[in-house]
Design a protein around this motif. Structure first.
Motif, short mmCIF file in Angstrom:
data_model
loop_
_atom_site.label_atom_id
_atom_site.label_comp_id
_atom_site.label_asym_id
_atom_site.label_seq_id
_atom_site.Cartn_x
_atom_site.Cartn_y
_atom_site.Cartn_z
N LYS A 1 4.70 44.28 35.56
CA LYS A 1 4.42 42.84 35.63
C LYS A 1 3.78 42.42 36.96
O LYS A 1 3.01 41.47 36.99
CB LYS A 1 5.70 42.04 35.39
CG LYS A 1 6.22 42.16 33.98
CD LYS A 1 7.44 41.26 33.86
CE LYS A 1 8.18 41.54 32.60
NZ LYS A 1 9.48 40.84 32.59
N GLU A 2 4.09 43.13 38.01
CA GLU A 2 3.53 42.74 39.31
C GLU A 2 2.01 42.90 39.34
O GLU A 2 1.35 42.36 40.23
CB GLU A 2 4.17 43.55 40.43
CG GLU A 2 3.89 45.03 40.36
CD GLU A 2 4.51 45.81 41.51
OE1 GLU A 2 4.14 46.98 41.67
OE2 GLU A 2 5.35 45.25 42.22
N LYS A 3 1.46 43.63 38.36
CA LYS A 3 0.01 43.83 38.29
C LYS A 3 -0.69 42.84 37.35
O LYS A 3 -1.90 42.95 37.13
CB LYS A 3 -0.29 45.26 37.86
CG LYS A 3 0.21 46.31 38.86
CD LYS A 3 -0.09 47.72 38.41
CE LYS A 3 0.42 48.74 39.42
NZ LYS A 3 0.16 50.13 38.99
N ILE A 4 0.08 41.92 36.78
CA ILE A 4 -0.49 40.90 35.89
C ILE A 4 -0.75 39.65 36.70
O ILE A 4 0.16 39.05 37.28
CB ILE A 4 0.47 40.58 34.72
CG1 ILE A 4 0.76 41.85 33.92
CG2 ILE A 4 -0.11 39.50 33.82
CD1 ILE A 4 -0.44 42.49 33.29
N TYR A 5 -2.03 39.22 36.73
CA TYR A 5 -2.40 38.07 37.55
C TYR A 5 -2.80 36.85 36.73
O TYR A 5 -2.93 35.76 37.27
CB TYR A 5 -3.56 38.46 38.48
CG TYR A 5 -3.22 39.61 39.39
CD1 TYR A 5 -2.33 39.45 40.45
CD2 TYR A 5 -3.74 40.88 39.17
CE1 TYR A 5 -1.99 40.51 41.28
CE2 TYR A 5 -3.42 41.95 39.99
CZ TYR A 5 -2.54 41.75 41.05
OH TYR A 5 -2.19 42.80 41.85
N SER A 6 -2.98 37.01 35.42
CA SER A 6 -3.39 35.89 34.57
C SER A 6 -2.31 34.81 34.53
O SER A 6 -1.17 35.08 34.10
CB SER A 6 -3.64 36.39 33.14
OG SER A 6 -3.67 35.31 32.24
N PRO A 7 -2.62 33.59 34.97
CA PRO A 7 -1.62 32.50 34.90
C PRO A 7 -1.14 32.26 33.47
O PRO A 7 0.03 31.93 33.26
CB PRO A 7 -2.38 31.29 35.45
CG PRO A 7 -3.47 31.88 36.29
CD PRO A 7 -3.87 33.14 35.61
#
Length: 203
Positions: free
Chosen positions: A87-93
């Motif tokens: 999850k720390e690599k997911i940047y999409s708001p």
């Protein structure tokens, strides 16, 4: 073809407050109906052997019960594919704030990039969620996967569905392999290795 899907972890992003750092979605696919029926019978026998009065759930089973379960299903012809999200690599708001969108996107991604596995498949998903979300997810998956890949999407209560339980157990085994602080992290993933077609670390 029958495909059973489950997930491990949660879609939340409050990582400092208990949300799981890893989210895993996995599928178990049977090309032959007879193999799925034989697997159900074997799982029923495994439940008796393990003296398990309820369903098989990876997170609630003792190690020896997990061993019994996986030993019972390995003789059958099925395959496993999974997608692993750090999850720390997911940047999409959008994905970070909309739990249903998060879930739908990654189930779709796993099914869309299936390496040609899915052919006229009946897809069965663990039956949680509101009816509207289920209808939307069913439509979304058929629309965003390959032509003739998915024939039907249904939802099933894992308490009454041995093969949804099998999806839970396989997903749990893969998720456990990412918990490096556990001595048994690789134990059940190694048991499943002959059945695993692909584990895709999402980037």
């Amino acid at each position: 073809m029958l495909v059973f899907i489950d997930e491990s972890g949660d879609p939340g992003f409050k990582l400092a407050k208990g949300s799981s750092p890893i989210f895993v979605v996995a599928l178990v696919a049977f090309k032959e109906i007879d193999q799925s029926r034989r697997a159900i019978a074997a799982i029923d026998d495994a439940a008796k052997k393990a003296k398990l009065p309820t369903e098989f759930k990876f997170s609630k089973c003792r190690p020896e019960v997990r061993d019994i379960f996986f030993e019972s299903v390995l003789p059958f012809d099925f395959s496993i594919r999974a997608i692993v999200i750090e999850k720390e690599k997911i940047y999409s708001p959008h994905l970070r704030t909309d739990k249903e969108a998060f879930y739908s996107f990654f189930v779709k991604s796993m099914l869309k990039f299936d390496n040609g596995l899915l052919k006229n498949a009946k897809v069965v998903i663990d039956g949680s969620g509101e009816q509207m979300f289920k209808r939307e997810l069913s439509s979304y998956l058929r629309k965003h996967t390959g032509e003739n890949a998915i024939r039907k999407v249904t939802f099933s209560d894992s308490r009454n569905d041995r093969l949804v339980q099998m999806a839970d157990m396989c997903t749990g085994a893969i998720a456990r392999s990412y918990r490096e602080n556990r001595d048994d992290a690789q134990r059940w993933r190694e048991m499943l290795k002959p059945k695993i077609e692909d584990i895709w670390p999402f980037r």
